[in-house]
Design a protein around this motif. Sequence first.
Motif, short mmCIF file in Angstrom:
data_model
loop_
_atom_site.label_atom_id
_atom_site.label_comp_id
_atom_site.label_asym_id
_atom_site.label_seq_id
_atom_site.Cartn_x
_atom_site.Cartn_y
_atom_site.Cartn_z
N HIS A 6 0.85 -1.19 0.00
CA HIS A 6 0.00 0.00 0.00
C HIS A 6 0.88 1.24 0.00
O HIS A 6 1.94 1.27 0.67
CB HIS A 6 -0.90 -0.01 1.24
CG HIS A 6 -2.08 0.90 1.14
ND1 HIS A 6 -2.00 2.26 1.35
CD2 HIS A 6 -3.39 0.64 0.82
CE1 HIS A 6 -3.20 2.79 1.19
NE2 HIS A 6 -4.06 1.82 0.86
N PRO A 7 0.50 2.29 -0.73
CA PRO A 7 1.35 3.50 -0.77
C PRO A 7 1.45 4.20 0.59
O PRO A 7 2.40 4.95 0.82
CB PRO A 7 0.65 4.38 -1.80
CG PRO A 7 -0.75 3.86 -1.91
CD PRO A 7 -0.67 2.40 -1.63
N CYS A 8 0.49 4.00 1.48
CA CYS A 8 0.60 4.57 2.82
C CYS A 8 1.47 3.65 3.68
O CYS A 8 1.21 2.44 3.75
CB CYS A 8 -0.78 4.73 3.45
SG CYS A 8 -1.87 5.86 2.58
N SER A 9 2.48 4.21 4.32
CA SER A 9 3.43 3.38 5.07
C SER A 9 4.06 4.20 6.18
O SER A 9 3.75 5.38 6.38
CB SER A 9 4.51 2.84 4.13
OG SER A 9 5.18 3.91 3.49
N GLY A 10 4.97 3.57 6.92
CA GLY A 10 5.70 4.24 7.98
C GLY A 10 6.52 5.40 7.46
O GLY A 10 6.90 5.43 6.27
N GLY A 74 -6.50 4.98 6.17
CA GLY A 74 -6.78 5.94 7.23
C GLY A 74 -6.01 5.66 8.50
O GLY A 74 -6.41 6.12 9.58
N LEU A 75 -4.92 4.92 8.39
CA LEU A 75 -4.18 4.48 9.58
C LEU A 75 -3.13 5.50 9.98
O LEU A 75 -2.37 5.99 9.13
CB LEU A 75 -3.52 3.11 9.31
CG LEU A 75 -2.67 2.53 10.44
CD1 LEU A 75 -3.51 2.26 11.68
CD2 LEU A 75 -1.98 1.24 9.98
N ASP A 76 -3.10 5.80 11.27
CA ASP A 76 -2.00 6.58 11.85
C ASP A 76 -0.91 5.59 12.24
O ASP A 76 -1.00 4.93 13.27
CB ASP A 76 -2.50 7.37 13.06
CG ASP A 76 -1.41 8.26 13.65
OD1 ASP A 76 -0.35 8.42 13.00
OD2 ASP A 76 -1.60 8.78 14.77
#
Length: 1487
Positions: A6-10, A74-76
Amino acid sequence: MAAELHPCSGKLIGLSNSNRTAQRNQPVQEFNHGLVLSREPLKDRDVFTVRIDKKVNSWSGSIEIGVTSLDPAGLDFPSSATGLKGGSWIVSGCSVLRDGRSVLEEYGRDLDQLSEGDRVGIQRSTHGELHLWVNGQDCGAAASGLPTGLWAVVDLYGKCTQVTVVSCEPPSLAERDTERETVEEQPELPPTHNRPDKFPNNLDSDSGGGTGNTGSVNSPAGGGGARLGAVTGGMLTNDALLFHEKCGTLIKLSNNNKTAERRRPLDEFNNGVVMTNRPLRHNEMFEIRIDKLVDKWSGSIEIGVTTHNPNNLDYPATMTNLRSGTIMMSGCGILTNGKGTRREYCEFSLDELQEGDHIGLMHKASGALHFYINGIDQGVAAAQTPAVVYAVVDLYGMAVKVTIVHNHNHSDRLRRNNAIMRALSPDVGRPRPAHSLTPDPDTPDRLLFHSNCGQKAAIISEGRTALRPHATDDFNHGVVLSGRPLHSNEVFQVRIDKMVDKWAGSIEIGVTTHNPAYLQLPSTMTNLRSGTWMMTGNGVMHNGTTILDEYGHNLDRLKAGDTVGVVRKEDGSLHFFVNGVAQGPAAWNVPPSVYAVVDLYGQAAQATIMDDVDLPTLPEDSSEGPTVMSPSSPCSVAGGNSANDLRFHQLHGTNAVITNGGRTALRQNCRSEFNDAIVISNRCLRDGELFEIVIQKMVDRWSGSIEAGVTAIRPEELEFPNTMTDIDYDTWMLSGTAIMQDGNTMRNNYGCDLDTLTTGSRIGMMRSATGDLHYYINGVDQGVACTGLPPGKEVYAVIDLYGQCVQVSITSSSGPQDNSLCTSNITERSFPIHSPVAGVAHRLHSKHGKNVVLLGEGCQAVRVGGYAHGIVFSAKELKTDELFEVKIDEVDDQWSGSLHMGLTTLAPPELPSCPMSGLSPSLTQLRSKVTWLLAGSEVRRNGLLQRQNYGASLDRLTVGNRVGVKRCSDDTMHVLIDGEDMGPAATAVAKNVYAVLDLYGRVTAVSIVSSSVLEDAGSVKAPSLSSDSCSEGEEDRTPPALVPNTVMAFLENHGKNIQLSHENLTAARVSSYNQGLLVTAQPLPRQQLFQFQIDRLNASWTSSLSLGVIGHSPDRLNFPSTACCLKRSVWLLQRDSVFHNSLKICENYGPNLDTCPEGTVLGLLVDGNSCLHLYVNGMDQGVAAQDIPTPCYPLIDLYGQCEQVRLPPPPPFQTVRIILEVEEVKKRIPGKRKLLTCFNGIKESVCWMPHPEVNPNKTCEYQALCSRFKDLLTLPDGYFNEDAKYNLCYCESCHKLRGDESYYKRGEPPRDYALPFGWCRFALRSEVTDSQSWHIAYHGTSVGALRRTLDHAQLLSGTSSIFSVSPVKTEGPNGYSEPEENSSNSLPDRDRERDREVPRVQLSPTMRYSGLEMFAPKVQFRDPRSHCCHQAQVGFQVCVRPGSYKVGPQTLGAIEPLDPRFSNTEIEWITKDQGGTLLYGLLIRVE
């Protein structure tokens, strides 16, 4: 599903290769923030597989993988995968975590051990199970009951820095076949366990369902049975239990693996673990016989069960080192995963078993674990254990050889059974005699010593006398017990008949549950670890652990003829007596049928039972014991709503000990252990209920202190961590000033700081009905700490005895919050009451006890009936430091007990008019408001014991004695007896308090004798008897009167190794290194300097003397081995620190006393402001401590190197008052400088100085190190002064010993210079004799420039010093003159010409500037003695001719001041006069 990330990461992740490769940026600097998730949720049976591309070795830990129900869009993102909550399952190492909590400790391959190129995948099966795949191999189910819609999670943590997604598809056909075969071969286990050889860390089952019968091989699928036959190769057949071939490294098996023996038992004590060859069946007895023991080590055999398969276990040195899946019986307690869960499981300790004894265990079908000793069931040790466990034996310490026993019915065990049964029930079959405090010696039930006694003891005189016949040869093995158990309230008392002076320590006395007929007597009774309470020295020990540090009279100070006794009361409390005097409660909840025990240890050689003594009655008040509910008490309401039922839970941290019926918690081994001491309340707190504790003991060793808070985790479910802030769920803690929730700081700078609290401070916590958490410090609400505590959820109070905090007790204020901590605002302060009796400032209030009559207009109180109901109050509140004092007028000896006195927040005007309806019969029962009181020698708060042996006992007072009480400005209560302040009795005393006293027992009448100096402004001041009336200014100008000195001598009462001579003016320690305490016979008057000289030192020892003052009479003081053991009203100077009551209150004060040489004169002075000063060779070192009481006595401890001191015979008028007078005259007369010379004779006679021939410098290690560096420089000796007395060390200890000031003046005109503190000076030869008018300066240089500078005897041009000598201009090879950097063009030509020829020399009046590394570069050298590497700098101390230099600013660009005395604008001196400097000394500094 696409195999993409996923493009959203740490925040440290970089994606590439079409989002198939993830890399953690800054891998060497950062180890976390590397979280990535799959682009889409996983489909059932799809294995999301990644390949490890790169790893680094900078960190521990590695890749973590799992699944989560959280949508990455939507994860922080947290810092690591273990921080994911809300439905997340993560495999980390070889553990499985759910929402950050471990649910499986040993699972699959260890991910931390994978290498680059290895592949790891995660899968959700169609049955909702989580599977881990490593290199194509399924590791089995890691968790079950997973929901659908899960994203794969990969954490590039620690060593793992890059991964690539290689596939996301169901396993191949070959892998499915392997998976199917694995499923068919694996046994079916209970739902909570997935592997037969590895189990969760928590041994308590969380499953609500039952567990199937693992003994059934043919149990149906899904029935919970354990089909282990295929795995263990037929282990569950009827084969006998044997020891497994794989065992500890020192174990030797024999007798067909039925016998195990530890090799080299006299050299090694561990590595002796053995396990059974198969798991235990339900209800199967595993029993072993002890074949061989050795009497060398402490500790012995340990036995238990473990979930670890011996084939896969890496055997530890001892089984208690395992932190998972293990339950062991050790001693008499139970350890789960290495942590104590039950301190006293049974009354018999494994450490006390002998050869031939049998130990067994059984795993019941219900899951309960039972242990057996010689066939006797000891009860349930653990209620729930896993279905599959192996028996394990640890041949530890004394245990060397054991054999498995298959015949459980042999006669030897039956014979032992009968012996144990008799030991458990010694009184079965015979009637119990009536209880009596004075047993009849003629009755058959007479107390005698049992014939079974210690190896070195003997019983004579028909059992009445015990002795050590060879007391001068042996100091232990002298344990003797009573022949029968003590009855309740029966006193056992012995008289010491004979003592020897050879040993340290003395008699010890107590009780034990062990029957002497069957007890293997230890060398000392404090070695027993079960069922034993002993008074030793002045402490109390339970099962070998100290539970009271300061208790009663020190038994080591007793002499022949003294008596000691012990009694167990009906309420289970234990009391000791010394010479017939009750020492107070020592322990609670002591079981009945205990035997008296005496240990003839050390000096005690013989003792006889006393059965005809008239002992005083025991105190009736035992508020520290179990609470007795009175009918009128709100705590007596049925239904368990008592506020006083709050206790500490029996489950606690490893290093915690719970005593005093659950009211007190302490950390054992407090000087070697600082954590693992968490305690928790025995029940949940109700809304609005206060849980309050008082700090009773602290140690000045660690940083940090107590932490307090609440947790929603039940004690039974809490696996106690090292510190409570390690818990990451459902926990709220206050640590220092930080409020922490689940281990994370929520807010800082809360209204209080727990790290600053001291002994006596109270801490409370309360959850309000709205879910707010409040803390209370000493009864004061500190405000809302945090909000949002779940209002409907149970919370428990939790205390972490961390760092400095060692012991706490629950206070009586715990319970539903009320206004008892607040005082009334309606007082009589606005209505001053003037005493009708001249000279008396107080009177008694008209509200009082029903048996009291007031006489003399309220100045005298008389009890007219009974022995109680004699409470009286002061008529008004006491002001700060206002003394309320009474004199005893009458006593009646028909009663026992005596008056009680203290302070209370109870306002007498609020009492009802009828006295019998509003007051308790005695002051100890007055608890409607907060009351502090002294009863006997015990300090109590609301009846709760706060302190024992406070001072002289009020029970000993008689007619004419005076007793007073006051509240001081530091909120402490002080009690005075006959004018002598006993010191602080209680702390945190409220401001609006009344004096209160109880005419109790013997005391029937008192009268007020106090006269307040704080009378209202309208009162008449008594005229001065010493001077005429004058103004303040005139009094200040009046010189003090000359009063003759008090002649001081040493007191005859001193440490046992002290010998006095020369009319008690000389004291010497004649043996050993301690026991050298001595005090003066006379108190030290204010403003008088007490001095003594060190006569003899012995370099064989380390450390040296300490000195100080003691605030109470030393006539009957029992001197401990060292001064630091004195803990009441003592101020002590030791090394360079100041201690008060053994607690350090100041560091870096004065010189290090350990460095004082022979001939040093030390002195003590208490000034007019009650401040203590130390004098060294006549030099005042400043204030060491404040608030020194009157009277006080000088105290000296001849410890270590210091073996002898002597006092001078001072002339009558040589006092410091003369100094004060001289200084006063100097203020009035001009020409002070000349006047100082006139009074030199007086000043020198006042302070006793060492003889001029005495070298004031002891060999200083720092000076010796600097000298060795100087020798390495190979400088000619001819340059240095031959007289070594001119070589001065300016290290901290040396300059303080000399009393050096930081700055001096020198030259004409005088100019300041700083002493080179931290450096060592070696004096140089000088031919100039008139240098006294020159100024002093310093010059930093390099080591390479030293020799040339010394050769020319002055600072010259061309030296290699980078600091000082640099030509203003240099000529090039062609005669070209390069301009000097930053030079001024406005100089006249002749000045520039002169500058071209003459070099500039830079100096400074302080080495803080000249000694900077830029000017004095550091060089490294190896010390030829210690072979350690050091860094050194060099410089010169020089004399500078006045007028030959210019003062200028520093040239370093420094902003901050370099020296507080010298401005940065005048800290650098420049000279160009070649004859203007004179080398005075070589300076060396070594780091």
